[in-house]
Design a protein around this motif. Structure first.
Motif: not given
Length: 299
Positions: A45-47, A50-51, A56-59
């Protein structure tokens, strides 16, 4: 006030511990995967949007790389009696805590009472395992990590698919579907609306793999505008029965991999879709019952 942050902290702590254990085993892909999940719970909730999207794409990239490996083998199991009793602590606390916490609005966020009670039940069960079985909470985390290793990337599918449902709802898919359904349903037909809503929940769940992803779409398309606003249905049973209809779709789809494909793999079934085939005889009559129940409740 205790809110959803407490639940996120418990979940994040579990995945962070899994990441540390993976680091000790030099399983780098597992470490990064679990570390990113921990980050999403601790700081999602703080990043920013976009982050979170990059996370999610990295996961997904890690999950599809094939580099995640299984770790330690299972240890000797505890006696079945105490183990079963301790496992039942979690649903018992979740149920009782839901009713109790809703009566304590100054202490607990009543909107999140069920999730907070569930997280409390998990912590209490770990503490009791420590006291009764003489097993430390870390051993419980290790057992959870072994299960994660067996399930693999499918463990995060419900979370991702529920997010997909929210994206579809914001994109206006529900309004588009509602326009098409409105043209197909005879004017004033409560039964037609009930069929469209129940069947639509099941079909969208089959396609998307998760009833939580299908719900925002079908609620915006049929549930709210027709069954609730036009025909005066109570939102609570309309929503609850709609979710049950969606769960009938869960029984029928390989997209719900963590429910239907992973068990087949763990049980080493020759038929990859054996679990789904066994559930068809339950899912279809139950879907029909839910549609009729919805019609009866609204009319």
């Amino acid at each position: 006030m205790i809110g959803i942050g407490f639940v996120y902290c418990v979940a994040g702590s579990f995945f962070a511990t899994c990441a540390i254990l993976g680091l000790a085993d030099r399983r780098w892909a597992n470490t990064l995967f679990h570390g990113l999940l921990a980050t999403s719970f601790f700081a999602g909730d703080r990043i920013g949007d976009l982050s979170n999207g990059v996370l999610v794409l990295a996961l997904v990239a890690i999950a599809t790389s094939g580099r995640m490996r299984r770790g330690e083998t299972a240890e000797a199991a505890a006696p079945h009696g105490p183990l079963l009793a301790l496992a039942l602590v979690i649903p018992a606390v979740a149920l009782g805590g839901t009713f109790l916490f809703k009566q304590m609005p100054a202490l607990v966020d009543s909107r999140q009472a069920t999730l907070i009670a569930l997280a409390t039940g998990v912590l209490l069960a770990l503490a009791l395992c420590w006291a009764v079985l003489r097993r430390t909470p870390l051993e419980g985390v290790r057992a959870g990590r072994r299960l994660l290793d067996e399930i693999g990337w499918a463990a995060v599918m419900p979370q991702l698919l529920a997010s997909l449902g929210a994206v579809f709802a914001l994109a206006g898919v529900g309004e588009v579907v509602g326009g098409l359904v409105g043209q197909a349903i005879p004017a004033g037909s409560v039964l037609g609306a009930a069929i469209a809503y129940g069947l639509g929940m099941a079909l969208f769940t089959i396609v998307m793999g998760n009833a939580f992803a299908a719900f925002p779409v079908m609620a915006a398309a049929v549930g709210i505008p027709l069954l609730v606003r036009q025909y005066g249905g109570d939102p609570a049973p309309v929503a609850a029965i709609g979710m049950l209809a969606g769960f009938c779709g869960t029984l029928l789809t390989p997209m719900a991999a963590n429910f239907n494909i992973v068990p087949a793999a763990l049980l080493e079934l020759e038929d990859r879709y054996g679990v789904i085939r066994a559930q068809v005889a339950t899912a279809l009559p139950l879907l029909l019952f839910n549609i009729l129940l919805l019609w009866w409740v609204v009319r």
